[in-house]
Design an enzyme around this catalytic site. Structure first.
Site, short mmCIF file in Angstrom:
data_model
loop_
_atom_site.label_atom_id
_atom_site.label_comp_id
_atom_site.label_asym_id
_atom_site.label_seq_id
_atom_site.Cartn_x
_atom_site.Cartn_y
_atom_site.Cartn_z
N LYS A 198 0.83 -1.20 0.00
CA LYS A 198 0.00 0.00 0.00
C LYS A 198 0.87 1.26 0.00
O LYS A 198 0.63 2.20 -0.78
CB LYS A 198 -0.93 0.02 1.21
N ASP A 249 -6.74 1.24 1.05
CA ASP A 249 -6.80 1.36 2.50
C ASP A 249 -8.19 0.95 2.99
O ASP A 249 -8.99 0.42 2.22
CB ASP A 249 -6.45 2.78 2.94
#
Length: 218
Positions: free
Chosen positions: A127, A145
Site C-alpha cells: 500500500k 486502505d
C-alpha cells in the site's frame, strides 16, 4: 465488515468516476511531504494513524530531516521525540532509520521508483509503495486502505474479500482514464461521505447509482 455489493457494470462505473472528476478534477493525498523521501516516511508513519496526526508530527521533522542522510544524522531518539504522538512510534522510528540507511547505502540517497525495491524497504508494504508510485511518479497504482476497501464493497465499484482482490478490481473495472486519480477519489469519498459507521448519503453525488443496502435517506 461491509456486506459486498454486486459488481457494478462498466457504464455505471464510468458515470460514477465522471462525477468524481467533475467535482474534483485533480484530487490530492492529504499527507504533507516535500519530496519522494518525505512521502515514503509520511505514508509509513500513517499506518494505524490519521493523516492529520501524522502531519502534526512531521511538520517540524521535515524542516530538519527531509533526506535519508539528514534523518540518519538526526538519530533515532530525536526522531522519536518528533513522532511519539503517533501509534507504534518506536517500531516506526526503527523502520525509518533502517530504510534511510538502505537508501543512502544502496540508492545514493534517492527513493527508487520500483514497487519491488520500495516494498523491500523496512516498514514499506504494498500500500505504501503504491501511494508513493501514484503520488510522486504518477503511476496509475492503487493503494487500497480501509476507506477504499469499504467503499469498493459497499457500492459495488470494486468489491473483493481482501485488499489484493479490491486492488485488482479497481484495475479491471475502472476505466483507464480514471486510474490515476481513482484511489484518491475513493479515499476522499470514504473519509468524508461514505463513512464507516453512518454514511452521509444526503451529500453523496453518486447516491442514485449506489445499490448498497446500507444507503440511508438522511
Amino acid at each position: 465488515m461491509t456486506k459486498p455489493a454486486k459488481q457494478l457494470d462498466y457504464h455505471t462505473i464510468h458515470e460514477i468516476f465522471s462525477r468524481f472528476e467533475a467535482s474534483d478534477p485533480a484530487p490530492e493525498g492529504e499527507l504533507n511531504h516535500v519530496n519522494a523521501y518525505t512521502l515514503v516516511v509520511a505514508v509509513a508513519l500513517s499506518a494505524q494513524a490519521t493523516d492529520v496526526g501524522v502531519n502534526k508530527a512531521t511538520e517540524a521533522l521535515f524542516k530538519i530531516a527531509d533526506t535519508p542522510q539528514k534523518m540518519l544524522d538526526l538519530g533515532e531518539e530525536k526522531l522519536i521525540a518528533h513522532i511519539k504522538t503517533i501509534g507504534l512510534y518506536r517500531n516506526k522510528a526503527k523502520n525509518v532509520m533502517k530504510l534511510s540507511r538502505i537508501l543512502v547505502d544502496e540508492y545514493g540517497g534517492e527513493v527508487p521508483s520500483s514497487r519491488a525495491a520500495l516494498t523491500a524497504l523496512p516498514g514499506v508494504g504494498r500500500k505504501t509503495a503504491n501511494v508513493v508510485l501514484n503520488m510522486w511518479w504518477k503511476h496509475p497504482s492503487q493503494a487500497v486502505d480501509t476507506h477504499i476497501f469499504r467503499v469498493g464493497n459497499r457500492t459495488g465499484i470494486c468489491p473483493g474479500k481482501n485488499v489484493d482482490v479490491v486492488e485488482r478490481a479497481i484495475e479491471d473495472h475502472i476505466p483507464v482514464r480514471f486510474q490515476q486519480h481513482a484511489h484518491h477519489w475513493l479515499i476522499l469519498h470514504g473519509r468524508y461521505v461514505c463513512k464507516a459507521r453512518k454514511p452521509v448519503c444526503a451529500n453523496c453525488i453518486i447516491r442514485d447509482l449506489c445499490t448498497s443496502e446500507e444507503k440511508t435517506h438522511e
